[in-house]
Design a protein around this motif. Structure first.
Motif, PDB file in Angstrom:
ATOM      1  N   LEU A 199       0.639  -1.097   0.256  1.00 19.42           N
ATOM      2  CA  LEU A 199       0.028  -0.255  -0.244  1.00 19.42           C
ATOM      3  C   LEU A 199       0.848   1.467   0.247  1.00 19.42           C
ATOM      4  O   LEU A 199       0.582   2.206  -0.816  1.00 19.42           O
ATOM      5  N   MET A 200       1.892   1.389   0.202  1.00 15.02           N
ATOM      6  CA  MET A 200       2.620   2.253   1.009  1.00 15.02           C
ATOM      7  C   MET A 200       3.337   2.583  -0.477  1.00 15.02           C
ATOM      8  O   MET A 200       3.568   3.562  -1.657  1.00 15.02           O
ATOM      9  N   GLN A 201       3.912   1.795  -1.671  1.00 11.38           N
ATOM     10  CA  GLN A 201       4.164   2.014  -3.649  1.00 11.38           C
ATOM     11  C   GLN A 201       2.995   2.287  -4.094  1.00 11.38           C
ATOM     12  O   GLN A 201       3.233   2.833  -4.797  1.00 11.38           O
ATOM     13  N   GLU A 202       1.673   1.729  -3.514  1.00 14.30           N
ATOM     14  CA  GLU A 202       0.806   2.396  -4.169  1.00 14.30           C
ATOM     15  C   GLU A 202       0.636   3.893  -3.606  1.00 14.30           C
ATOM     16  O   GLU A 202       0.584   4.190  -5.335  1.00 14.30           O
ATOM     17  N   THR A 203       0.814   3.965  -2.775  1.00 19.73           N
ATOM     18  CA  THR A 203       0.279   5.170  -2.436  1.00 19.73           C
ATOM     19  C   THR A 203       1.786   6.591  -3.433  1.00 19.73           C
ATOM     20  O   THR A 203       1.446   7.599  -3.715  1.00 19.73           O
ATOM     21  N   MET A 204       2.858   5.964  -2.949  1.00 18.42           N
ATOM     22  CA  MET A 204       3.687   6.845  -3.555  1.00 18.42           C
ATOM     23  C   MET A 204       3.811   7.236  -5.514  1.00 18.42           C
ATOM     24  O   MET A 204       3.569   7.695  -5.799  1.00 18.42           O
ATOM     25  N   LEU A 205       2.999   5.650  -5.853  1.00 13.93           N
ATOM     26  CA  LEU A 205       2.509   6.134  -7.317  1.00 13.93           C
ATOM     27  C   LEU A 205       1.570   6.846  -7.727  1.00 13.93           C
ATOM     28  O   LEU A 205       1.679   8.125  -8.325  1.00 13.93           O
ATOM     29  N   ALA A 206       0.946   6.736  -6.573  1.00 17.24           N
ATOM     30  CA  ALA A 206      -0.502   7.663  -6.606  1.00 17.24           C
ATOM     31  C   ALA A 206      -0.309   9.565  -6.226  1.00 17.24           C
ATOM     32  O   ALA A 206      -1.008  10.229  -6.924  1.00 17.24           O
ATOM     33  N   ILE A 207       1.145   9.556  -5.554  1.00 14.46           N
ATOM     34  CA  ILE A 207       1.642  10.722  -5.260  1.00 14.46           C
ATOM     35  C   ILE A 207       2.027  11.514  -6.338  1.00 14.46           C
ATOM     36  O   ILE A 207       1.865  12.939  -6.704  1.00 14.46           O
ATOM     37  N   TRP A 208       2.993  10.301  -7.362  1.00 11.93           N
ATOM     38  CA  TRP A 208       3.497  10.786  -8.735  1.00 11.93           C
ATOM     39  C   TRP A 208       2.560  11.137  -9.289  1.00 11.93           C
ATOM     40  O   TRP A 208       2.320  12.305 -10.284  1.00 11.93           O
ATOM     41  N   ARG A 209       1.188   9.987  -9.669  1.00 10.99           N
ATOM     42  CA  ARG A 209       0.343  10.640 -10.762  1.00 10.99           C
ATOM     43  C   ARG A 209      -0.640  11.679 -10.562  1.00 10.99           C
ATOM     44  O   ARG A 209      -0.866  12.592 -11.198  1.00 10.99           O
ATOM     45  N   LYS A 210      -0.774  12.042  -8.816  1.00 13.46           N
ATOM     46  CA  LYS A 210      -1.663  13.177  -8.543  1.00 13.46           C
ATOM     47  C   LYS A 210      -0.996  14.015  -8.040  1.00 13.46           C
ATOM     48  O   LYS A 210      -1.184  15.127  -7.775  1.00 13.46           O
ATOM     49  N   ALA A 211       0.099  14.318  -8.323  1.00 17.76           N
ATOM     50  CA  ALA A 211       1.240  15.735  -7.801  1.00 17.76           C
ATOM     51  C   ALA A 211       0.510  17.012  -8.623  1.00 17.76           C
ATOM     52  O   ALA A 211       0.287  18.190  -7.699  1.00 17.76           O
ATOM     53  N   GLY A 212      -0.430  16.923  -9.601  1.00 19.39           N
ATOM     54  CA  GLY A 212      -0.672  17.980  -9.962  1.00 19.39           C
ATOM     55  C   GLY A 212      -2.180  18.548  -9.118  1.00 19.39           C
ATOM     56  O   GLY A 212      -2.534  19.562  -9.782  1.00 19.39           O
ATOM     57  N   GLN A 213      -2.662  17.772  -8.286  1.00 20.87           N
ATOM     58  CA  GLN A 213      -4.068  17.763  -7.972  1.00 20.87           C
ATOM     59  C   GLN A 213      -3.895  18.999  -6.848  1.00 20.87           C
ATOM     60  O   GLN A 213      -4.119  19.236  -5.903  1.00 20.87           O
ATOM     61  N   TYR A 214      -2.165  18.921  -6.829  1.00 22.44           N
ATOM     62  CA  TYR A 214      -1.960  19.154  -5.105  1.00 22.44           C
ATOM     63  C   TYR A 214      -1.954  20.752  -4.717  1.00 22.44           C
ATOM     64  O   TYR A 214      -1.793  21.004  -5.985  1.00 22.44           O
ATOM     65  N   ASP A 215      -2.603  20.941  -3.986  1.00 23.93           N
ATOM     66  CA  ASP A 215      -3.132  22.725  -3.855  1.00 23.93           C
ATOM     67  C   ASP A 215      -2.611  23.369  -2.360  1.00 23.93           C
ATOM     68  O   ASP A 215      -3.141  22.934  -1.056  1.00 23.93           O
ATOM     69  N   PRO A 216      -1.324  23.719  -2.224  1.00 26.52           N
ATOM     70  CA  PRO A 216      -0.723  24.322  -1.168  1.00 26.52           C
ATOM     71  C   PRO A 216      -1.952  25.116  -0.633  1.00 26.52           C
ATOM     72  O   PRO A 216      -1.587  25.330   0.171  1.00 26.52           O
TER      73      PRO A 216
END
Length: 191
Positions: A59-76
């Protein structure tokens, strides 16, 4: 700002910058730094949730992959990067938990099989039943035929029929009972 506050906010700002760099440029160095900082934390968090080291790792690996894919959705402006990261981890854990709880479909399950085509004898019996019902319905007054049609073929509730016909609901119920009694007697005569 004192030095303690600066040390506390600097890593959070670094994480935000790393995520933004990943989104903007697919920056592998930023992702590697983020991975080194957050993968142990995410694994520990997921280990508490799953109580299974292998599941936590996956699940950690999946999470890191999701972070890579969804980085554009991050709003500081919506909150700290760590909250965004752990929300992704939590959602991935929830999805995995739900998937684990959902039973697998067995394609050979008889409940999923299509109804077999009726054979000639069953078709003939159905046709005879249909004809008998049709003949029995012709012996009823039109008012009773209408009530049976509305109630059983159109699947209207008794209250809907009462409103539609402008009758009290008790009258509708008693007329339907009377119609069924006559229909039953007519079907016995037809047989």
């Amino acid at each position: 700002m004192n030095t303690e506050q600066e040390r506390a906010t600097a890593p959070a700002e670094d994480v935000s910058r790393q995520i933004i760099a990943i989104a903007a440029h697919a920056d592998m160095d930023a992702f590697q730094a983020l991975f080194q900082d957050y993968s142990p934390r995410i694994r520990a968090y997921l280990l508490k949730m799953t109580r299974n080291a292998q599941a936590a790792e996956d699940l950690m690996q999946e999470t890191m992959l999701a972070i890579w894919r969804k980085a554009g959705q991050y709003d500081p402006s919506r909150g700290p990067a760590s909250a965004w990261i752990f929300t992704i981890a939590r959602n991935i854990w929830i999805d995995a938990w739900r998937k684990q709880r959902r039973p697998e479909l067995d394609p050979n399950d008889p409940a999923l099989a299509a109804d077999p085509e009726p054979d000639a004898a069953n078709l003939m019996e159905q046709r005879q039943s249909h004809d008998a019902l049709h003949k029995a319905m012709q012996t009823l007054p039109q008012e009773q035929v209408d009530l049976i049609r509305l109630s059983f073929f159109d699947e209207a509730s008794h209250s809907t029929i009462a409103k539609q016909l402008g009758l009290p609901i008790g009258t509708v119920k008693s007329r339907i009972r009377l119609a069924f009694g006559r229909l039953r007697a007519a079907l016995e005569d037809v047989k």
